[in-house]
Design an enzyme around this catalytic site. Structure first.
Site, PDB file in Angstrom:
ATOM      1  N   GLY A  68      56.203  29.995  32.272  1.00 13.84           N
ATOM      2  CA  GLY A  68      56.840  30.068  33.582  1.00 13.84           C
ATOM      3  C   GLY A  68      55.884  30.439  34.684  1.00 13.84           C
ATOM      4  CG  ASN A  94      50.075  30.539  39.108  1.00  9.44           C
ATOM      5  OD1 ASN A  94      50.913  30.696  39.988  1.00  9.44           O
ATOM      6  ND2 ASN A  94      49.183  31.459  38.807  1.00  9.44           N
ATOM      7  CG  ASP A 143      64.950  38.078  35.533  1.00 14.99           C
ATOM      8  OD1 ASP A 143      63.697  38.060  35.512  1.00 14.99           O
ATOM      9  OD2 ASP A 143      65.605  38.505  36.500  1.00 14.99           O
ATOM     10  CD  GLU A 144      58.541  34.071  34.034  1.00 11.46           C
ATOM     11  OE1 GLU A 144      57.548  34.606  34.560  1.00 11.46           O
ATOM     12  OE2 GLU A 144      58.455  33.180  33.170  1.00 11.46           O
ATOM     13  CD  GLN A 192      42.043  30.762  26.084  1.00 17.71           C
ATOM     14  OE1 GLN A 192      42.656  31.636  25.482  1.00 17.71           O
ATOM     15  NE2 GLN A 192      41.291  31.041  27.133  1.00 17.71           N
ATOM     16  CG  MET A 249      35.056  22.503  23.809  1.00 13.48           C
ATOM     17  SD  MET A 249      35.472  20.851  24.450  1.00 13.48           S
ATOM     18  CE  MET A 249      34.629  20.889  26.020  1.00 13.48           C
ATOM     19  CG  HIS A 261      33.897  35.340  31.085  1.00 13.20           C
ATOM     20  ND1 HIS A 261      35.034  34.602  30.808  1.00 13.20           N
ATOM     21  CD2 HIS A 261      33.371  34.801  32.216  1.00 13.20           C
ATOM     22  CE1 HIS A 261      35.193  33.681  31.746  1.00 13.20           C
ATOM     23  NE2 HIS A 261      34.201  33.775  32.603  1.00 13.20           N
TER      24      HIS A 261
END
Length: 401
Positions: free
Chosen positions: A12, A14, A39-40, A120, A209, A215
């Site tokens: 839910g 972006n 409650d999305e 991922q 890959m 990071h």
């Protein structure tokens, strides 16, 4: 008359908002959104009763198109969304995949296409581990990243797509029950004209890959010898990388290529062409942003897309700063990235001393145990997507054979 393509978007956030609008605007398509978070689903569903759903598409910082459309259904009940679907898409962070896979497992049908956007590392291991025998009857697809830079402007009502990638790399593994529709064609149609999907090779190549050492390596480079004293300002992240840190990063990429080479030698028919050196990845993905492509160090530190980006930090008393080791650069990139890579290396018999060194430092900082006595067998492996978590100990198992 052909039946519409039914897409179930899990999530839910972006990316889910963006694809819900983009896919709903395609002809002969029914889109269902499955959101299990609080409650999305109710909030989004209620909004659709009163408003169209609007996706604003940007180019050169200006809106060039607005899509006004609606997903057919938004629900938190998998039994209403999943049966009869052609495609199930995981469009949410990797740590949430398990919850959704457990929820939809009873309703998945043979021939369904399950795609991670992005999936991922280790997505195929987790699907097989949770879905069981049904996974071998489904077609699994994984792509390298989210297709859009996007943000919700009003939940359940509108979002902005600020940028769309030109192309995306990915791989597909067709199950024993062929999908009703060609997986490449159906996913491309659901995405629209861009990004252009470049689907080839084995899923294991997409898993490897992943530059999951990037990071954590930069974090180690800056903080491994930190004296514990708060800083006056947040240091630069990518542009603060040392030459020594970049060289160490390069050796870890070399170790990933050694894993890839070993897989190719043990299974000559397995296409691992997706996997390349991180230096080549930078030159491909940031061709127009890098000012100096002479070395990996220069490619990272002169990348205009990284200008001004700082280390993830937490502000403490006196307005000073300390590193935030609970940032996704650690809590996602380790269990859903580097630990998966190291687990594959263990299965195929490749030594990874530099990756091991980084894992040992990171797991100490995180207060976790992944790598113990030279093997992926620590108490926290159960929180990762390493093949060892699911009992996969042979290359054939990694390849779904």
């Amino acid at each position: 008359m052909a039946k519409p393509t039914k897409l179930v978007i899990c999530g839910g956030g972006n990316g889910a908002h963006a694809w819900a609008g983009i896919a709903s605007s395609q002809p002969d398509t029914d889109v269902c959104v499955l959101s299990l978070f609080q409650d999305e689903a109710e909030r989004w569903s209620n909004s659709l009763k009163e408003h169209d759903f609007t996706v604003s598409l940007y180019r050169n910082e200006k809106v060039y198109n607005q899509l006004k459309t609606k997903p057919k259904l938004v629900t938190k009940q998998p039994e209403k969304a999943v049966p009869g679907c052609d495609v199930i898409a995981l469009v949410l962070p990797a740590f949430a995949h398990e919850q959704y896979l457990e929820a939809i497992r009873p309703y998945i049908e043979p021939g369904t296409i399950i795609v991670g956007l992005p999936g991922q590392s280790g997505l195929e291991f987790q699907i097989c581990g949770i879905v069981g025998d049904m996974a071998s009857k489904c077609t699994l697809m994984n792509v390298e990243s989210l297709p859009w830079a996007t943000r919700i402007t009003e939940f359940g009502k509108s979002c902005d797509v600020l940028g769309t990638k030109e192309s995306l790399l990915g791989a597909v593994r067709v199950g024993s029950v062929p999908p009703k529709k060609d997986p490449y064609t159906v996913i491309q149609n659901l995405l629209g004209e861009k990004p252009v999907l470049k689907i080839k090779g084995d899923l294991l190549g997409v898993t490897l890959m992943c530059d999951a050492y990037l990071h954590p390596c930069i974090l180690n480079d800056r903080w491994a010898n930190w004296d514990g004293k708060p800083l006056d300002e947040q240091p630069l992240f990518y542009q603060g990388l040392s030459e020594q840190g970049a060289q160490w990063m390069s050796t870890m990429s070399d170790e990933v290529l050694a894993i890839t080479k070993s897989i190719g030698e043990q299974s000559p028919k397995t296409d691992m062409n997706h996997v390349g050196h991180i230096f080549d990845w930078y030159k491909r993905c940031y061709a127009n942003e890098i000012e100096d492509k002479s070395t990996l160090y220069k490619a990272i530190t002169t990348n205009k897309a990284y200008k001004g980006l700082t280390h993830p930090m937490v502000q403490v008393d006196g307005g000073k700063w300390v590193p935030n080791f609970k940032h996704r650069y650690m809590v996602e990139d380790m269990p859903y990235g580097l630990i998966v890579t190291r687990g594959i290396a263990e299965v195929v018999g490749v030594k990874t001393p530099n990756i091991d060194k980084l894992i040992l430092w990171a797991q100490k900082i995180m207060n976790k145990e992944y790598l113990v006595d030279g093997k992926i067998q620590g108490k926290d492996v159960k929180e990762t997507r390493a093949p060892q978590r699911y009992g996969f100990t042979t290359l054939k198992e990694l390849l779904g054979q």
